[in-house]
Design a protein around this motif. Structure first.
Motif, PDB file in Angstrom:
ATOM      1  N   SER A 173       0.308   5.653  -0.007  1.00  9.23           N
ATOM      2  CA  SER A 173      -0.687   6.787  -0.133  1.00  9.23           C
ATOM      3  C   SER A 173      -0.583   7.309  -1.630  1.00  9.23           C
ATOM      4  O   SER A 173       0.176   7.593  -2.279  1.00  9.23           O
ATOM      5  CB  SER A 173      -0.360   7.721   0.859  1.00  9.23           C
ATOM      6  N   TYR A 174      -1.850   7.876  -1.744  1.00  6.89           N
ATOM      7  CA  TYR A 174      -1.927   8.524  -3.116  1.00  6.89           C
ATOM      8  C   TYR A 174      -1.491   9.942  -2.896  1.00  6.89           C
ATOM      9  O   TYR A 174      -1.040  10.683  -3.983  1.00  6.89           O
ATOM     10  CB  TYR A 174      -3.404   8.929  -3.404  1.00  6.89           C
ATOM     11  N   TRP A 197       0.899  -1.126   0.069  1.00  7.29           N
ATOM     12  CA  TRP A 197       0.026  -0.094  -0.136  1.00  7.29           C
ATOM     13  C   TRP A 197       0.950   1.273  -0.026  1.00  7.29           C
ATOM     14  O   TRP A 197       1.774   1.262   0.802  1.00  7.29           O
ATOM     15  CB  TRP A 197      -0.986   0.061   1.398  1.00  7.29           C
ATOM     16  N   HIS A 223       2.865   5.008 -11.712  1.00 12.83           N
ATOM     17  CA  HIS A 223       1.829   5.728 -10.656  1.00 12.83           C
ATOM     18  C   HIS A 223       0.531   5.652 -11.505  1.00 12.83           C
ATOM     19  O   HIS A 223      -0.520   5.568 -10.937  1.00 12.83           O
ATOM     20  CB  HIS A 223       2.160   6.867 -10.155  1.00 12.83           C
ATOM     21  N   ASP A 269      -5.058   1.989  -4.276  1.00 13.77           N
ATOM     22  CA  ASP A 269      -3.769   2.527  -3.653  1.00 13.77           C
ATOM     23  C   ASP A 269      -3.144   1.270  -2.922  1.00 13.77           C
ATOM     24  O   ASP A 269      -2.107   1.273  -2.471  1.00 13.77           O
ATOM     25  CB  ASP A 269      -4.018   3.699  -2.503  1.00 13.77           C
TER      26      ASP A 269
END
Length: 263
Positions: free
Chosen positions: A209-210, A207, A247, A253
């Protein structure tokens, strides 16, 4: 062989249009455990799960929240939802299916926030889930079957499981009592399959974070786990985090975590 993938899709309807549909069409997995589907079964895009036996545990108390599902090539022998706790009935947190020789669970453990009711809820879930797992393991042993619980556990076990662990020692997901709870499971015989396949290294993270450039810098957390009974854990042959190439190509995410279990 049994190939099992787990992934938090961060909304199945959004993920389907971003690349999840193509990923699912190409996966070699026998079982796919989904978390945070955020949809009722009738809201899943038409045809998305064609060819799979799909079982759902949506959130009934707040539509558009939580939700888990399990997709399997073989039809389940039995299906169960919840953790035998009335507080979490219909919360879309846990679903399990019996397949030949193995029970597979999909877990979306609550994501807490320190000092808020969300953390209290998470702690209550932990208090109920540990004895549920013990009971499920005992029943499975009596039936000569293994147990595998996949999902977003929302706890990073150790410093190697967060790139910036020093900055997160007071945050939910890395609190001492949460890590102690998870360590108790592993010390009690459950196997952290991904860590067993990747000893002594940072990550592999699942995971990011955006926010900012977390993904580009691989500043992630390892919170998506395969937790297995010892017999199944010993059969693991490989564990891979299917990290997107860039990305822009991410459809969640989280990234799929895929483990190949041998016969």
């Amino acid at each position: 062989m049994l190939v099992v993938t787990s992934v938090n899709v961060n909304g199945i309807r959004a993920a389907a249009g971003k690349g999840f549909a193509a990923w699912l069409a190409g996966t070699a997995a026998d079982v796919v455990c989904l978390q945070e589907t955020r949809a009722q079964p009738e809201e899943v895009p038409a045809g998305l799960f064609d060819g799979w036996h799909a079982r759902f545990a949506p959130c009934l108390s707040a539509k558009g929240r939580s939700g888990v599902a399990i997709l399997s090539r073989a039809e389940p022998e039995a299906v169960r939802t919840g953790i035998d706790d009335d507080e979490f009935a219909g919360s879309g947190r846990y679903l399990e299916v019996d397949l030949p020789g193995v029970t597979v669970g999909s877990l979306y453990l609550p994501n807490g926030t320190v000092g808020t009711p969300k953390q209290d809820e998470k702690d209550r879930f932990l208090a109920s889930f540990a004895p549920y797992l013990a009971l499920r393991r005992a029943k499975a042993a009596a039936e000569d079957r293994e147990v595998l619980v996949c999902g977003d556990w929302n706890i990073a076990p150790a410093e190697a499981d967060i790139r910036n662990w020093r900055g997160n020692v007071a945050n939910s997901g890395f609190l001492p009592h949460e890590r102690e709870w998870l360590a108790g499971l592993f010390g009690g015989g459950w196997v952290d399959v991904v860590r067993a396949q990747h000893p002594g290294v940072d990550g592999p993270y699942s995971w990011w974070s955006y926010r900012g450039r977390a993904f580009d810098n691989d500043a992630g957390w390892r919170i998506d786990h395969h937790v297995a009974t010892p017999g199944l854990g010993a059969r693991a042959r490989s564990a891979v985090v299917e990290r997107a190439p860039s990305h822009a190509e991410r459809w969640s995410d989280h990234a799929p975590v895929t483990v190949v279990y041998g016969p």
